[in-house]
Design a protein around this motif. Structure first.
Motif, mmCIF file in Angstrom:
data_model
loop_
_atom_site.group_PDB
_atom_site.id
_atom_site.type_symbol
_atom_site.label_atom_id
_atom_site.label_comp_id
_atom_site.label_asym_id
_atom_site.label_seq_id
_atom_site.Cartn_x
_atom_site.Cartn_y
_atom_site.Cartn_z
ATOM 1 N N THR A 26 47.399 -7.204 53.726
ATOM 2 C CA THR A 26 48.492 -7.726 52.913
ATOM 3 C C THR A 26 49.736 -7.764 53.789
ATOM 4 O O THR A 26 50.103 -6.754 54.395
ATOM 5 C CB THR A 26 48.746 -6.858 51.674
ATOM 6 O OG1 THR A 26 47.559 -6.821 50.886
ATOM 7 C CG2 THR A 26 49.886 -7.435 50.833
ATOM 8 N N TYR A 28 53.804 -8.389 53.926
ATOM 9 C CA TYR A 28 54.964 -8.404 53.048
ATOM 10 C C TYR A 28 56.223 -8.303 53.879
ATOM 11 O O TYR A 28 56.185 -7.970 55.064
ATOM 12 C CB TYR A 28 54.881 -7.275 52.010
ATOM 13 C CG TYR A 28 54.767 -5.896 52.615
ATOM 14 C CD1 TYR A 28 55.892 -5.135 52.875
ATOM 15 C CD2 TYR A 28 53.531 -5.361 52.945
ATOM 16 C CE1 TYR A 28 55.792 -3.884 53.450
ATOM 17 C CE2 TYR A 28 53.410 -4.114 53.515
ATOM 18 C CZ TYR A 28 54.550 -3.374 53.755
ATOM 19 O OH TYR A 28 54.450 -2.137 54.338
ATOM 20 N N ASN A 55 49.224 -13.051 51.351
ATOM 21 C CA ASN A 55 50.549 -13.348 51.875
ATOM 22 C C ASN A 55 51.602 -13.081 50.807
ATOM 23 O O ASN A 55 51.646 -13.755 49.787
ATOM 24 C CB ASN A 55 50.588 -14.817 52.315
ATOM 25 C CG ASN A 55 51.963 -15.249 52.740
ATOM 26 O OD1 ASN A 55 52.856 -14.449 52.939
ATOM 27 N ND2 ASN A 55 52.143 -16.534 52.873
ATOM 28 N N LYS A 56 52.466 -12.103 51.060
ATOM 29 C CA LYS A 56 53.592 -11.815 50.162
ATOM 30 C C LYS A 56 54.909 -11.939 50.931
ATOM 31 O O LYS A 56 55.900 -11.318 50.563
ATOM 32 C CB LYS A 56 53.442 -10.415 49.558
ATOM 33 C CG LYS A 56 52.247 -10.302 48.623
ATOM 34 C CD LYS A 56 52.209 -8.962 47.937
ATOM 35 C CE LYS A 56 51.041 -8.898 46.968
ATOM 36 N NZ LYS A 56 50.981 -7.626 46.255
#
Length: 66
Positions: A26, A28, A55-56
């Motif tokens: 992840t 971020y 995808n953040k």
């Protein structure tokens, strides 16, 4: 993962965080240009052992930027 991002001079890796669990990554944090998001995601997908990338990431304009 950080090493791969850090080698890209056009990407400010200082504002990007990465968590990993069983090959699932992840991303971020923030980048200064939308085109950098795709580059970071592609880099993450290329790291051995990575099975998926979430995808953040967000775009954050630098202070004083237009």
């Amino acid at each position: 993962m950080y090493a791969a991002i850090g080698k890209q001079k056009e990407i400010s890796a200082g504002d990007i965080g990465v968590t990993a669990k069983d090959g699932a990554i992840t991303l971020y944090g923030s980048v200064t240009d939308a085109s950098q998001i795709d580059k970071v995601v592609e880099l993450a997908k290329g790291v051995p052992g990575v099975t998926s990338v979430t995808n953040k990431l967000a775009v954050k304009k630098p202070l004083g930027g237009m």
